[in-house]
Write an enzyme that holds these catalytic residues in place. Sequence first.
Site, PDB file in Angstrom:
ATOM      1  N   GLY A  12       0.756  -1.085  -0.059  1.00 47.07           N
ATOM      2  CA  GLY A  12      -0.112  -0.072   0.144  1.00 47.07           C
ATOM      3  C   GLY A  12       0.898   1.263  -0.111  1.00 47.07           C
ATOM      4  N   ASN A  14       1.438   3.280  -2.724  1.00 44.57           N
ATOM      5  CA  ASN A  14       0.795   4.122  -3.426  1.00 44.57           C
ATOM      6  C   ASN A  14      -0.559   4.465  -2.565  1.00 44.57           C
ATOM      7  OD1 ASN A  14       1.807   4.797  -6.296  1.00 44.57           O
ATOM      8  ND2 ASN A  14       2.334   2.580  -5.949  1.00 44.57           N
ATOM      9  N   MET A  90      -4.381  -6.258  -7.026  1.00 44.01           N
ATOM     10  CA  MET A  90      -4.087  -7.361  -8.020  1.00 44.01           C
ATOM     11  C   MET A  90      -5.099  -8.269  -8.474  1.00 44.01           C
ATOM     12  SD  MET A  90      -1.193  -5.881  -8.544  1.00 44.01           S
ATOM     13  CE  MET A  90      -0.097  -7.211  -9.422  1.00 44.01           C
ATOM     14  N   ARG A  91      -6.637  -7.771  -8.637  1.00 47.41           N
ATOM     15  CA  ARG A  91      -7.517  -8.710  -8.975  1.00 47.41           C
ATOM     16  C   ARG A  91      -8.131  -8.083 -10.247  1.00 47.41           C
ATOM     17  NH1 ARG A  91      -7.286 -13.382  -7.627  1.00 47.41           N
ATOM     18  NH2 ARG A  91      -9.542 -13.734  -8.297  1.00 47.41           N
ATOM     19  N   ILE A  92      -8.482  -8.921 -11.176  1.00 50.61           N
ATOM     20  CA  ILE A  92      -9.374  -8.495 -12.554  1.00 50.61           C
ATOM     21  C   ILE A  92     -10.794  -8.206 -12.095  1.00 50.61           C
ATOM     22  CG2 ILE A  92     -10.031  -9.035 -14.787  1.00 50.61           C
ATOM     23  CD1 ILE A  92      -7.127 -10.263 -15.062  1.00 50.61           C
ATOM     24  N   LEU A  93     -11.307  -7.048 -12.544  1.00 54.92           N
ATOM     25  CA  LEU A  93     -12.628  -6.705 -12.130  1.00 54.92           C
ATOM     26  C   LEU A  93     -13.655  -7.108 -13.294  1.00 54.92           C
ATOM     27  CD1 LEU A  93     -11.815  -3.347 -10.562  1.00 54.92           C
ATOM     28  CD2 LEU A  93     -12.832  -5.385  -9.398  1.00 54.92           C
ATOM     29  N   ASN A 107      -6.498   3.678 -12.133  1.00 53.97           N
ATOM     30  CA  ASN A 107      -5.508   2.634 -11.712  1.00 53.97           C
ATOM     31  C   ASN A 107      -4.203   3.281 -12.036  1.00 53.97           C
ATOM     32  OD1 ASN A 107      -4.364  -0.015 -11.164  1.00 53.97           O
ATOM     33  ND2 ASN A 107      -4.067  -0.150 -13.449  1.00 53.97           N
ATOM     34  N   HIS A 109      -0.335   1.676 -13.262  1.00 56.07           N
ATOM     35  CA  HIS A 109       0.363   0.482 -13.915  1.00 56.07           C
ATOM     36  C   HIS A 109       1.803   0.759 -14.059  1.00 56.07           C
ATOM     37  CE1 HIS A 109       0.447  -2.961 -15.834  1.00 56.07           C
ATOM     38  NE2 HIS A 109       1.240  -2.555 -16.844  1.00 56.07           N
ATOM     39  N   SER A 136       2.240   4.681 -15.352  1.00 61.67           N
ATOM     40  CA  SER A 136       1.254   5.253 -15.993  1.00 61.67           C
ATOM     41  C   SER A 136      -0.072   5.273 -14.914  1.00 61.67           C
ATOM     42  CB  SER A 136       0.840   4.562 -17.189  1.00 61.67           C
ATOM     43  OG  SER A 136       1.947   4.434 -17.997  1.00 61.67           O
ATOM     44  N   ASP A 145      -5.744  -2.875 -18.346  1.00 65.48           N
ATOM     45  CA  ASP A 145      -4.563  -1.688 -18.344  1.00 65.48           C
ATOM     46  C   ASP A 145      -4.868  -0.997 -19.586  1.00 65.48           C
ATOM     47  OD1 ASP A 145      -3.639  -2.496 -15.971  1.00 65.48           O
ATOM     48  OD2 ASP A 145      -2.311  -4.105 -16.849  1.00 65.48           O
TER      49      ASP A 145
HETATM   50  C1  GAR Z   1       2.974  -0.691  -7.605  1.00 60.88           C
HETATM   51  O1  GAR Z   1       4.128  -0.851  -8.148  1.00 60.88           O
HETATM   52  C2  GAR Z   1       1.811  -0.677  -8.722  1.00 60.88           C
HETATM   53  O2  GAR Z   1       2.037  -0.092  -9.835  1.00 60.88           O
HETATM   54  C3  GAR Z   1       1.848  -2.044  -9.030  1.00 60.88           C
HETATM   55  O3  GAR Z   1       1.888  -2.850  -7.761  1.00 60.88           O
HETATM   56  C4  GAR Z   1       2.516  -2.050  -7.187  1.00 60.88           C
HETATM   57  C5  GAR Z   1       1.910  -1.853  -5.590  1.00 60.88           C
HETATM   58  O4  GAR Z   1       2.667  -1.324  -4.685  1.00 60.88           O
HETATM   59  N1  GAR Z   1       0.414  -2.381  -9.717  1.00 60.88           N
HETATM   60  C6  GAR Z   1       0.204  -3.372 -10.600  1.00 60.88           C
HETATM   61  O5  GAR Z   1       1.154  -3.976 -10.845  1.00 60.88           O
HETATM   62  C7  GAR Z   1      -1.044  -3.751 -11.173  1.00 60.88           C
HETATM   63  N2  GAR Z   1      -1.573  -4.484 -12.242  1.00 60.88           N
HETATM   64  P1  GAR Z   1       1.987  -0.554  -3.421  1.00 60.88           P
HETATM   65  O6  GAR Z   1       1.208  -1.753  -2.958  1.00 60.88           O
HETATM   66  O7  GAR Z   1       3.391  -0.418  -2.332  1.00 60.88           O
HETATM   67  O8  GAR Z   1       1.323   0.614  -3.733  1.00 60.88           O
END
Ligand code: GAR
Length: 197
Positions: A12, A14, A90-93, A107, A109, A136, A145
């Site tokens: 978490g 981000n 990390m779940r597809i909706l 989102n 990515h 992005s 994505d």
């Molecule tokens: C981040 O790097 C994000 O961009 C990526 O997972 C990480 C989460 O880190 N997201 C994906 O790969 C989405 N498919 P965080 O939990 O520390 O924010």
Amino acid sequence: NKRIAILISGGGSNMVSLAESMVGDHPARPVLVLSNDTEAGGLAKASAMGIATAAIDHKPFGDDRAGFEALLKTELENADADLICLAGFMRILTAEFISRWEGRMLNIHPSLLPKYKGLNTHARALRAGDKMAGCSVHEVTAALDDGPILGQAQVPILPGDTADTLAARVLPMEHRLYPAVLRRFAAGDRTPVYLKS
Ligand code: GAR
């Protein structure tokens, strides 16, 4: 003021940068942090910041994505969320869920979309011999994505980089980019944000 639900699956970081940005005259505030993993480290971080949290374990639902999403919908309604920020979720909706949130779900990515949708983005950028990598933020549409790009941040790929060293260079840019995009988006401004390290 827009009410933001942040969906996570892991640490978490981000989510923390988004939540910390929503102060003062910011046009949004965090009302819920929800994880599909009850053990996600981000849940405790959100609680410590005084944000309501929820966890819905997806595993008992198996292939029943709609069943999982029915509980998700209830949590989002209870929180009266206006916008959803996916932040390492990390779940597809399903297309049906996404269509109900069209124009109201973002989102982040870890690639310079449209390159490297899906997983293992940094390893794929290295294998391709790219000179630049990045992240992005985009509006979520039914295609994975995909959707209108609201911001991108670039970092150089350096000699000797591994997927881990590259991720460590991109992640701080994610922490700058996502809050910058959300601030605009919550104010109704979809002009893309472009950052360089
Ligand atoms: C981040 O790097 C994000 O961009 C990526 O997972 C990480 C989460 O880190 N997201 C994906 O790969 C989405 N498919 P965080 O939990 O520390 O924010």
